[in-house]
Design a protein around this motif. Structure first.
Motif, PDB file in Angstrom:
ATOM      1  N   ASP A  60       0.801  -1.221   0.000  1.00 37.74           N
ATOM      2  CA  ASP A  60       0.000   0.000   0.000  1.00 37.74           C
ATOM      3  C   ASP A  60       0.837   1.276   0.000  1.00 37.74           C
ATOM      4  O   ASP A  60       0.490   2.256  -0.649  1.00 37.74           O
ATOM      5  CB  ASP A  60      -0.928   0.022   1.222  1.00 37.74           C
ATOM      6  CG  ASP A  60      -1.891  -1.148   1.226  1.00 37.74           C
ATOM      7  OD1 ASP A  60      -2.558  -1.374   0.197  1.00 37.74           O
ATOM      8  OD2 ASP A  60      -1.969  -1.841   2.265  1.00 37.74           O
ATOM      9  N   ILE A  61       1.905   1.293   0.774  1.00 37.10           N
ATOM     10  CA  ILE A  61       2.804   2.448   0.861  1.00 37.10           C
ATOM     11  C   ILE A  61       4.186   1.965   0.444  1.00 37.10           C
ATOM     12  O   ILE A  61       4.717   1.000   0.998  1.00 37.10           O
ATOM     13  CB  ILE A  61       2.838   3.033   2.289  1.00 37.10           C
ATOM     14  CG1 ILE A  61       1.434   3.458   2.716  1.00 37.10           C
ATOM     15  CG2 ILE A  61       3.812   4.209   2.359  1.00 37.10           C
ATOM     16  CD1 ILE A  61       1.325   3.879   4.167  1.00 37.10           C
ATOM     17  N   LEU A  62       4.768   2.640  -0.551  1.00 37.59           N
ATOM     18  CA  LEU A  62       6.000   2.152  -1.152  1.00 37.59           C
ATOM     19  C   LEU A  62       7.221   2.941  -0.672  1.00 37.59           C
ATOM     20  O   LEU A  62       7.094   4.006  -0.082  1.00 37.59           O
ATOM     21  CB  LEU A  62       5.885   2.256  -2.677  1.00 37.59           C
ATOM     22  CG  LEU A  62       4.596   1.694  -3.291  1.00 37.59           C
ATOM     23  CD1 LEU A  62       4.634   1.828  -4.803  1.00 37.59           C
ATOM     24  CD2 LEU A  62       4.346   0.266  -2.867  1.00 37.59           C
ATOM     25  N   VAL A  63       8.395   2.402  -0.947  1.00 39.29           N
ATOM     26  CA  VAL A  63       9.672   3.063  -0.685  1.00 39.29           C
ATOM     27  C   VAL A  63      10.457   3.082  -1.994  1.00 39.29           C
ATOM     28  O   VAL A  63      10.184   2.291  -2.892  1.00 39.29           O
ATOM     29  CB  VAL A  63      10.486   2.337   0.414  1.00 39.29           C
ATOM     30  CG1 VAL A  63       9.755   2.356   1.740  1.00 39.29           C
ATOM     31  CG2 VAL A  63      10.827   0.910   0.005  1.00 39.29           C
ATOM     32  N   HIS A  64      11.429   3.961  -2.099  1.00 41.97           N
ATOM     33  CA  HIS A  64      12.207   3.999  -3.345  1.00 41.97           C
ATOM     34  C   HIS A  64      13.328   2.963  -3.360  1.00 41.97           C
ATOM     35  O   HIS A  64      13.926   2.710  -4.384  1.00 41.97           O
ATOM     36  CB  HIS A  64      12.712   5.413  -3.646  1.00 41.97           C
ATOM     37  CG  HIS A  64      13.975   5.812  -2.957  1.00 41.97           C
ATOM     38  ND1 HIS A  64      13.996   6.312  -1.673  1.00 41.97           N
ATOM     39  CD2 HIS A  64      15.256   5.794  -3.375  1.00 41.97           C
ATOM     40  CE1 HIS A  64      15.244   6.597  -1.335  1.00 41.97           C
ATOM     41  NE2 HIS A  64      16.030   6.285  -2.345  1.00 41.97           N
ATOM     42  N   GLY A  65      13.604   2.334  -2.241  1.00 41.23           N
ATOM     43  CA  GLY A  65      14.557   1.235  -2.181  1.00 41.23           C
ATOM     44  C   GLY A  65      15.970   1.616  -1.802  1.00 41.23           C
ATOM     45  O   GLY A  65      16.784   0.756  -1.514  1.00 41.23           O
ATOM     46  N   LYS A 128       0.411   5.274  -5.901  1.00 40.32           N
ATOM     47  CA  LYS A 128       0.448   4.918  -4.487  1.00 40.32           C
ATOM     48  C   LYS A 128       1.406   5.853  -3.754  1.00 40.32           C
ATOM     49  O   LYS A 128       2.348   6.354  -4.343  1.00 40.32           O
ATOM     50  CB  LYS A 128       0.897   3.468  -4.306  1.00 40.32           C
ATOM     51  CG  LYS A 128      -0.092   2.464  -4.845  1.00 40.32           C
ATOM     52  CD  LYS A 128       0.330   1.052  -4.509  1.00 40.32           C
ATOM     53  CE  LYS A 128      -0.763   0.082  -4.940  1.00 40.32           C
ATOM     54  NZ  LYS A 128      -0.582  -1.221  -4.319  1.00 40.32           N
ATOM     55  N   PRO A 129       1.170   6.083  -2.460  1.00 42.06           N
ATOM     56  CA  PRO A 129       2.109   6.947  -1.730  1.00 42.06           C
ATOM     57  C   PRO A 129       3.474   6.287  -1.577  1.00 42.06           C
ATOM     58  O   PRO A 129       3.586   5.074  -1.401  1.00 42.06           O
ATOM     59  CB  PRO A 129       1.436   7.125  -0.361  1.00 42.06           C
ATOM     60  CG  PRO A 129       0.439   6.034  -0.251  1.00 42.06           C
ATOM     61  CD  PRO A 129       0.055   5.622  -1.649  1.00 42.06           C
ATOM     62  N   VAL A 130       4.503   7.114  -1.681  1.00 39.78           N
ATOM     63  CA  VAL A 130       5.883   6.675  -1.492  1.00 39.78           C
ATOM     64  C   VAL A 130       6.433   7.415  -0.284  1.00 39.78           C
ATOM     65  O   VAL A 130       6.314   8.632  -0.183  1.00 39.78           O
ATOM     66  CB  VAL A 130       6.751   6.984  -2.738  1.00 39.78           C
ATOM     67  CG1 VAL A 130       8.205   6.609  -2.481  1.00 39.78           C
ATOM     68  CG2 VAL A 130       6.215   6.259  -3.960  1.00 39.78           C
ATOM     69  N   LYS A 131       7.045   6.663   0.641  1.00 35.65           N
ATOM     70  CA  LYS A 131       7.678   7.301   1.801  1.00 35.65           C
ATOM     71  C   LYS A 131       8.874   8.111   1.325  1.00 35.65           C
ATOM     72  O   LYS A 131       9.650   7.636   0.512  1.00 35.65           O
ATOM     73  CB  LYS A 131       8.125   6.249   2.814  1.00 35.65           C
ATOM     74  CG  LYS A 131       6.995   5.510   3.489  1.00 35.65           C
ATOM     75  CD  LYS A 131       7.507   4.686   4.642  1.00 35.65           C
ATOM     76  CE  LYS A 131       7.592   3.235   4.281  1.00 35.65           C
ATOM     77  NZ  LYS A 131       8.009   2.381   5.412  1.00 35.65           N
ATOM     78  N   GLY A 132       8.991   9.329   1.853  1.00 32.40           N
ATOM     79  CA  GLY A 132      10.083  10.192   1.418  1.00 32.40           C
ATOM     80  C   GLY A 132      11.171  10.292   2.428  1.00 32.40           C
ATOM     81  O   GLY A 132      11.171   9.778   3.490  1.00 32.40           O
TER      82      GLY A 132
END
Length: 132
Positions: A60-65, A128-132
């Motif tokens: 649901d909430i992604l990260v850029h890795g 989807k939202p990405v954590k910044g």
């Protein structure tokens, strides 16, 4: 709570594994064998891969890795004025993990944004939202 998310949204920690390809890319850049533009384009490809994996898994909430980061302390410290890092001054931080701690030689300041570029790349790849 962000609108449109389940009560218990799924996500992951920020860092994906540092592959041989990513380490080789970083090494090429540090040695001047590729330009900053080439490096960033390859990092952007890695970010796209990592976003794609998370979308396919249904998170649901992604990260850029974080493919551009060797170590959190080193990554942020190298972008700040007033900090130096040795080439060979490794210390064990926990388990088998080692880091190069910073040496503070002047007042600490942040001359530019540190994570905005990669966040924008990642967020442009998904609704989807990405954590910044």
């Amino acid at each position: 709570q962000l609108p449109g998310l389940p009560i218990l949204p799924t996500t992951t920690i920020g860092s994906f594994p540092q592959t041989k390809e990513i380490r080789s890319l970083r090494n090429q850049y540090k040695r001047g064998r590729i330009t900053e533009e080439e490096y960033e384009a390859k990092i952007d490809q890695q970010i796209a891969l990592m976003i794609g994996i998370q979308v396919a898994l249904g998170l649901d909430i992604l990260v850029h890795g974080e493919p551009e980061r060797t170590d959190m302390v080193e990554f942020f410290g190298q972008q700040m004025d007033g900090m130096l890092f040795s080439q060979n001054g490794w210390v064990q931080s926990f388990g088998s993990r080692c880091v190069r701690p910073p040496t503070f030689w002047s007042d600490i300041s942040r001359p530019k944004a540190m994570t905005v570029r990669e966040y924008k790349v990642a967020q442009a790849l998904t609704k989807k939202p990405v954590k910044g």
